[in-house]
Design an enzyme around this catalytic site. Structure first.
Site, PDB file in Angstrom:
ATOM      1  N   ASP A   1       0.814  -1.215   0.000  1.00 22.73           N
ATOM      2  CA  ASP A   1       0.000   0.000   0.000  1.00 22.73           C
ATOM      3  C   ASP A   1       0.852   1.272   0.000  1.00 22.73           C
ATOM      4  OD1 ASP A   1       0.924  -0.142   2.627  1.00 22.73           O
ATOM      5  OD2 ASP A   1      -0.889   0.745   3.447  1.00 22.73           O
TER       6      ASP A   1
ATOM      7  N   ASP B   1       2.071   3.342   2.166  1.00 25.19           N
ATOM      8  CA  ASP B   1       3.225   3.487   3.057  1.00 25.19           C
ATOM      9  C   ASP B   1       3.951   2.165   3.294  1.00 25.19           C
ATOM     10  OD1 ASP B   1       0.986   2.567   4.467  1.00 25.19           O
ATOM     11  OD2 ASP B   1       1.732   3.369   6.363  1.00 25.19           O
TER      12      ASP B   1
ATOM     13  N   GLU C   1      -3.637  -8.454  10.805  1.00 22.63           N
ATOM     14  CA  GLU C   1      -4.972  -7.885  10.749  1.00 22.63           C
ATOM     15  C   GLU C   1      -5.632  -8.296   9.434  1.00 22.63           C
ATOM     16  OE1 GLU C   1      -5.625  -3.956  12.865  1.00 22.63           O
ATOM     17  OE2 GLU C   1      -3.835  -3.557  11.691  1.00 22.63           O
TER      18      GLU C   1
ATOM     19  N   ARG D   1     -17.700  -0.701   8.522  1.00 20.29           N
ATOM     20  CA  ARG D   1     -17.114  -1.974   8.107  1.00 20.29           C
ATOM     21  C   ARG D   1     -17.932  -3.116   8.721  1.00 20.29           C
ATOM     22  NH1 ARG D   1     -12.714   0.087   5.803  1.00 20.29           N
ATOM     23  NH2 ARG D   1     -11.214   1.374   6.926  1.00 20.29           N
TER      24      ARG D   1
HETATM   25  C1  VG1 Z   1      -7.771   0.417   9.007  1.00 17.67           C
HETATM   26  C2  VG1 Z   1      -7.717  -1.082   9.209  1.00 17.67           C
HETATM   27  C3  VG1 Z   1      -6.812  -1.431  10.375  1.00 17.67           C
HETATM   28  C4  VG1 Z   1      -5.429  -0.815  10.136  1.00 17.67           C
HETATM   29  C5  VG1 Z   1      -5.561   0.675   9.894  1.00 17.67           C
HETATM   30  C6  VG1 Z   1      -4.243   1.319   9.531  1.00 17.67           C
HETATM   31  O1  VG1 Z   1      -8.320   1.034  10.137  1.00 17.67           O
HETATM   32  O2  VG1 Z   1      -8.998  -1.597   9.418  1.00 17.67           O
HETATM   33  O3  VG1 Z   1      -6.744  -2.809  10.516  1.00 17.67           O
HETATM   34  O4  VG1 Z   1      -4.600  -1.030  11.248  1.00 17.67           O
HETATM   35  O5  VG1 Z   1      -6.460   0.916   8.806  1.00 17.67           O
HETATM   36  O6  VG1 Z   1      -3.695   0.712   8.422  1.00 17.67           O
HETATM   37  P1  VG1 Z   1      -9.866   1.495  10.199  1.00 17.67           P
HETATM   38  O7  VG1 Z   1     -10.014   2.199  11.519  1.00 17.67           O
HETATM   39  O8  VG1 Z   1     -10.093   2.383   9.014  1.00 17.67           O
HETATM   40  O9  VG1 Z   1     -10.668   0.253  10.095  1.00 17.67           O
HETATM   41  V1  VG1 Z   1      -2.705   1.601   7.401  1.00 17.67           V
HETATM   42  O10 VG1 Z   1      -2.077   0.620   6.285  1.00 17.67           O
HETATM   43  O11 VG1 Z   1      -3.744   2.839   7.093  1.00 17.67           O
HETATM   44  O12 VG1 Z   1      -1.512   2.383   8.327  1.00 17.67           O
HETATM   45 CO    CO Z   2      -0.546   1.440   5.340  1.00 19.59          CO
END
Ligand code: VG1
Ligand code: CO
Length: 554
Positions: free
Chosen positions: A288, A290, A374, A507
């Site tokens: 992704d 980052d 995750e 979600r």
């Molecule tokens: C999402 C994912 C979560 C992950 C987070 C950051 O959060 O569901 O599992 O840790 O993104 O990932 P949320 O609150 O939108 O469900 V990343 O790759 O944005 O640093």
């Molecule tokens: Co990320």
């Protein structure tokens, strides 16, 4: 002593760090004082002046790592953060060349250089560009995302901030490695790839992978015009010998070429189509914005992130750095229980945490778990304190090479031993915030009455709002998602995203287990039909959101 400039300011609403830092539209960050308020609030909480961890003879005082995913507006904020770090008493800033450091690479640099923490500029998988998203996250000295005690203090500080500190200094040359000074502080511009690539070489059996490549093993890696391009080219093509052109979209772009740098079946559809077609290589992978997420697709076989965690855990001891030391597994609550079955079979503990990598830090530091994951395409281990996209790809490569097996064979063998957790996530994006809050409130109110109720073939066994007590520091996190568990062992989970920048994202996580004796190669959507219908009925999704179908199914 350089003069410190004090700039008066007033607080902004809504600077709460979410699941993974503060994420907003670039336009929001471009307001005068907006980024500065947040960064000063971080410094006010972590107090770099009093930190004396760094033991380098020439640099008493704290070091700060700064890096980002290369998206639009990163450079502006990085230059400002460097000046502010100088004014706030840091002795040294370590920054990736071009302002680039993938999130796992930043975690590694913090650990390796003994920094007191780091600022990571990323909105991860969210799109980039003048009209899109930016993010800032603070990581602590262990290299991991700040825990809630720290992010809570940062939020409190943003509400009362009245000044920020800077020095009168020009922008530095971010593109040339070397050292410069800003005020009394040293700024070290480092090669963003080298330390990380060396770490990967320490962890995995590169010889075994090179041998497989030599015998014709082929892959495609889609860097999605995001941060991992340079890392993937160096590791996969230069060090492991994959053919030139194995890495596609390998140049980081400020707007990711106008795409979402989100490695899932929707945004990496070309890769999926290739892997399902007649010309598929052995492995397809992507990461992704980052670099902390990963997508794994074998020839003709997509592996869900939840299954990937379970399959990697079951095989991790094949990789040299993990031999004989798998202590435990951790997964976020909405992630499927496939990993739990592996842990049970191996006689090791499996921990269920709230969503977000910050909850794995204490377990990893305590040595209680070795691998974490995750459902959102994040997998990682105790080598850093972030999830790590390329690491997961390399572990897959190491396992496939050492076992001389295809992804599809490995998946089938795994399910034949442990059974299969069919799994999907349905996202309803940019929903009206009040409507989403209403849906969650109504669900919360209905929890007590749910057990015993029937939805088609499913009967509710248990329903609750997930709360977590950290087994290491006993900190408590409540309201981490609504779980509805059915008598047959299947479940649905509802959560609101904490990373979006527009309205709310609902979600819905769906899961159903098939034992070894059941249907192990059926269509996921078909297998989950009863759970999907139950989720609609239980939460009234259409009624609250006005949506008849999810925007994204992963
Ligand atoms: C999402 C994912 C979560 C992950 C987070 C950051 O959060 O569901 O599992 O840790 O993104 O990932 P949320 O609150 O939108 O469900 V990343 O790759 O944005 O640093
Ligand atoms: Co990320």
């Amino acid at each position: 002593m350089t003069d410190i400039v004090t700039v008066p300011t007033t607080p902004f609403e809504g600077q709460a760090p979410g699941t993974s830092g503060l994420r907003k539209k670039v336009r929001v960050f471009q307001q005068a004082n907006y980024a500065e308020n947040f960064i000063q609030s971080v410094f006010d909480v972590v107090k770099p002046q009093s930190d004396s961890r760094s033991s380098n003879a020439e640099s008493h005082g704290a070091a700060l790592v700064i890096g980002g995913d290369g998206r639009f507006h990163n450079r502006t904020v990085i230059q400002q953060a460097i000046r502010m770090a100088a004014a706030n008493g840091y002795a040294r800033v370590i920054v990736g060349q071009g302002g680039i450091l993938s999130t796992p690479a930043a975690s590694n640099v913090i650990r390796k250089y003994g920094a007191s923490g780091g600022l990571i500029l990323s909105a991860s998988h969210n799109p980039g560009g003048p009209e899109e998203d930016l993010g800032i996250k603070y990581n602590i000295a262990n290299g991991g995302p700040a825990p809630e005690s720290v992010t809570g203090a940062i939020l409190a500080r943003t509400k009362e901030i009245d000044l920020w500190l800077t020095v009168d200094a020009d922008d530095i040359d971010l593109d040339t490695p070397g050292e410069v000074t800003v005020g009394d502080m040293i700024v070290q511009v480092i090669d963003p790839v080298a330390d990380y690539a060396d770490l990967m070489e320490d962890l995995f059996d590169f010889d075994a992978i090179r041998k497989a490549v030599g015998s014709g093993f082929a892959m495609r890696f889609d860097a999605m015009s995001a941060v991992t391009g340079p890392y993937a080219v160096e590791i996969l093509e230069n060090r492991l010998g994959f053919a030139a052109g194995t890495v596609i979209n390998g140049t980081p772009l400020e707007d990711f070429g106008g795409h979402h740098p989100d490695p899932n079946l929707i945004h990496a559809k070309d890769l999926y189509d290739l892997m399902m077609g007649p010309d598929a290589p052995d492995l397809g992978a992507a990461s992704d914005g980052d670099g902390d997420r990963n997508l794994i697709i074998g020839r003709g076989r997509f592996v869900t992130p939840s299954d990937s965690l379970a399959m990697l855990a079951a095989n991790i001891e094949i990789a040299p750095a993990y031999r004989g030391r798998l202590s435990g597994i951790a997964r976020s609550m909405p992630t499927s229980a496939a990993a739990d079955r592996v842990a049970e079979a191996l006689g090791i503990p499996c921990f269920e945490t709230p969503t977000g990598w910050k909850f794995f830090g204490t377990l990893l530091d305590a040595g209680m778990v070795t691998i974490c994951g995750e459902e959102s395409a994040g997998t990682g281990s105790d080598h850093v304190r972030e999830k790590d996209g390329l690491w997961a790809v390399l572990l897959w490569l190491n396992i496939l090479a050492a076992r001389d097996i295809s992804v599809d064979q490995l998946a089938r063998t795994h399910w034949a031993r442990f059974g299969r957790n069919y799994y999907a996530r349905h996202d309803y994006e940019a929903v009206d915030s009040q409507a989403a809050a209403g849906l969650m409130a109504e669900l919360n109110g209905a929890l007590a009455a749910l057990p015993g109720q029937q939805f088609g073939p499913l009967t509710v066994a248990h329903a609750d709002s997930f709360a977590y007590t950290d087994p290491v520091d006993q900190s408590v996190s409540e309201n981490q998602g609504i779980r509805v568990l059915f008598e047959d062992g299947s479940r649905v989970v509802f959560r609101l995203s904490g990373t979006g920048t527009q309205g709310a994202t609902l979600r819905v996580y769906l899961e159903r287990y098939e034992p070894v004796s059941g249907q192990l190669d059926a269509d996921t959507g078909t297998m989950l039909e009863p759970q999907i219908a139950a989720a609609q009925a239980i939460a009234g999704i259409a009624r609250h959101t006005g949506r008849s179908a999810p925007d994204v199914v992963t």
